[in-house]
Enzyme design. Structure first.
Site, PDB file in Angstrom:
ATOM      1  N   GLU A  97      36.484  45.987  35.376  1.00 15.14           N
ATOM      2  CA  GLU A  97      35.740  47.250  35.469  1.00 15.14           C
ATOM      3  C   GLU A  97      35.997  47.757  36.876  1.00 15.14           C
ATOM      4  OE1 GLU A  97      33.966  50.160  36.241  1.00 15.14           O
ATOM      5  OE2 GLU A  97      32.296  48.862  36.806  1.00 15.14           O
TER       6      GLU A  97
ATOM      7  N   GLY B 265      35.227  45.773  40.636  1.00 18.68           N
ATOM      8  CA  GLY B 265      35.580  46.078  42.019  1.00 18.68           C
ATOM      9  C   GLY B 265      36.717  47.077  42.073  1.00 18.68           C
ATOM     10  N   SER B 266      37.541  46.969  43.097  1.00 18.10           N
ATOM     11  CA  SER B 266      38.611  47.941  43.311  1.00 18.10           C
ATOM     12  C   SER B 266      39.774  47.699  42.364  1.00 18.10           C
ATOM     13  CB  SER B 266      39.107  47.858  44.761  1.00 18.10           C
ATOM     14  OG  SER B 266      39.922  46.707  44.940  1.00 18.10           O
TER      15      SER B 266
ATOM     16  N   CYS C  53      31.057  53.749  40.631  1.00 16.80           N
ATOM     17  CA  CYS C  53      32.321  54.068  39.955  1.00 16.80           C
ATOM     18  C   CYS C  53      32.240  55.367  39.165  1.00 16.80           C
ATOM     19  CB  CYS C  53      32.710  52.937  39.004  1.00 16.80           C
ATOM     20  SG  CYS C  53      32.856  51.338  39.789  1.00 16.80           S
TER      21      CYS C  53
ATOM     22  N   ASN D 127      27.977  47.133  45.209  1.00 14.87           N
ATOM     23  CA  ASN D 127      27.207  48.365  45.030  1.00 14.87           C
ATOM     24  C   ASN D 127      26.007  48.209  44.096  1.00 14.87           C
ATOM     25  OD1 ASN D 127      29.214  48.083  43.013  1.00 14.87           O
ATOM     26  ND2 ASN D 127      29.123  50.259  42.519  1.00 14.87           N
TER      27      ASN D 127
END
Length: 480
Positions: free
Chosen positions: A248, A228-229, A286, A153
């Site tokens: 993060e 990421g996820s 996020c 992103n």
């Protein structure tokens, strides 16, 4: 002729035996092909980083700072080129892509400044009789090679948040960019190659995800910085319990509007910021606004404004300067968002605007009356979808924010300084933004979350601390 982008192995260009395509999510056009490193080349990069570690740690601060300054300058010079590439890779509107490059320029500049002023500390130890004649010098040293794993992103700036702090402290880094958006990181490699950093101190390797477990578990890479996820992040952490892992991860950020935020100007500002920052990366941030929690006394007037301002968001080709909201990273991502909204509607939610998918694009969407058992209520949508919630008090509003598995950032619209400090005290998040949406981030501040939003902090100075440890030198027999 289609360009095949080489990767960067220990600071030099290299090609593997295969490649993969990167396609534009808006129109499906081919952005470029990317060469994939072989297992032997991955091993070569790791071995080179390990060999470079003592050399890099001993590099004078001015050398590291000069390299970081150079990267900052060259990114600024190539802003439009790189912004266009970011837009092509992940569908981010060009105006936001330019902003991302500008942020990366600042990240490398701050890293250069921190590299110059990181001095450690001294302390006299004769505060107790046993320490008479003793004096301590405390300095920080790299924990070892950093494995940086970046998301799609922010394909430049979140790469910068891993590379710049590592260079600043003299820690070799192996960077793994996201498969959907590797070319921006490879262009950064072009700029790094123009510096005098030691061979082996950095590599940019577009390693396929299926090959990452072996790299993650390699004992020669003691530090992992992952963005990421939450699912993948905690899988990494659980697989390497003895490593230093910074995560993060995600969020479902809330914007709280309290009763005192009630003038026409107040409500217009809140609605403008909420509409913009629930959609600004097609919701793929996020800290994108996912929940609005508004006091009942302002709820109706606020909702009317939010819906109007969301409808005013310009959608379309992200290369167009006028476009606010582009596509998601791919069609599967848009289909997932569509399925979550459909699930919410099946469970009683009302779509006030949006709710329509076209290919990889999903229209900016606002829903109300969201059921607590809808997946949209608890998970990170990572799409341009906003839910509205009415509460009757500050107590109820703050409880609603905390009723989440995530805790990254929250925005609180209030003029009450007591409420502001209460928010910082009570909200279980890594950051509280007063008078604005939760999506504000200054790249020099500590950034990260609690609960399922991760561990550790980004932000140049704070990442530098994460990548290093204190080593104490005690001098004995001194007349102090």
């Amino acid at each position: 002729m289609t360009t095949t982008h080489e990767f960067w192995l220990a600071g030099r260009r290299a090609s593997g035996e295969s490649d993969f395509e990167v396609r534009h999510s808006f129109d499906g056009s081919l952005v470029g092909k990317v060469s994939v490193p072989t297992d032997a080349q991955i091993e070569e990069a790791v071995a080179a980083a390990v060999a470079a570690a003592p050399v890099f740690a001993a590099t004078p601060a001015h050398v590291r700072a000069a390299a970081l300054d150079h990267v900052s300058k060259r990114l600024a010079e190539r802003t439009e080129e790189i912004a266009r590439l970011i837009t092509a890779e992940n569908g981010k509107p060009i105006k936001w892509a330019r902003g991302e490059v500008g942020r990366a320029v600042s990240v490398f500049r701050w890293a250069a400044e921190e590299a110059r002023r990181t001095n450690g500390e001294t302390m006299r130890l004769d505060t107790d009789p046993g320490g008479t004649g003793r004096f301590a010098v405390v300095r920080r040293f790299p924990k070892g090679v950093v494995l940086g794993i970046a998301p799609f992103n922010f394909p430049l700036n979140l790469v910068a948040h891993k590379v710049a702090p590592a260079i600043a402290v003299g820690a070799p880094i192996i960077l793994k960019p996201a498969p959907a958006t590797p070319i921006s990181a490879l262009v950064l490699g072009e700029i790094l190659a123009e510096t005098d950093l030691p061979a082996g101190s950095w590599s940019v390797l577009p390693v396929p995800n299926e090959k990452m477990p072996a790299l993650v578990q390699d004992d020669r890479l003691p530090v992992i910085s992952f963005t990421g996820s939450d699912k993948v992040g905690y899988q990494i952490m659980d697989s390497v319990p003895r490593k230093h892992v910074t995560l993060e991860l995600g969020g479902n950020a809330a914007a709280v509007v309290l009763a005192d935020w009630n003038s026409e100007a107040d409500l217009d500002w809140a609605a403008t910021r909420i509409a913009m920052f629930s959609n600004y990366q097609a919701g793929q941030s996020c800290i994108s606004v996912q929940r609005v929690i508004a006091d009942a006394t302002v709820y109706d007037a606020l909702v009317e404004r939010i819906v109007a301002k969301v409808q005013a968001q310009v959608t379309g080709d992200p290369a167009d300067d006028a476009v606010d909201v582009g596509p998601l990273v791919d069609e599967n991502a848009a289909k997932r968002v569509e399925s979550w909204v459909d699930d919410a509607v099946a469970k009683g939610a009302k779509v006030l605007t949006g709710g329509v998918r076209e290919g990889a694009s999903y229209a900016p969407t606002v829903v109300a009356d969201l059921s607590g058992d809808a997946i949209l209520a608890t998970a990170e949508v990572f799409g341009p979808v906003l839910s509205l919630h009415k509460v009757d008090s500050t107590d109820e509003a703050f409880a609603a924010v905390n009723d989440s598995a995530f805790g990254l950032q929250a925005g609180v619209f209030t003029h009450d300084v007591q409420a502001a400090f209460r928010a910082q005290r009570e909200l279980q998040v890594g950051g509280v933004i007063i008078g604005d949406a939760p999506s504000y981030r200054a790249d020099q501040m500590p950034y990260g979350g609690v609960k399922d939003s991760g561990v550790g902090r980004e932000g140049v100075k704070y990442a530098m601390e994460d990548f290093t440890y204190e080593r104490v030198l005690v001098l004995t027999g001194l007349d102090l």
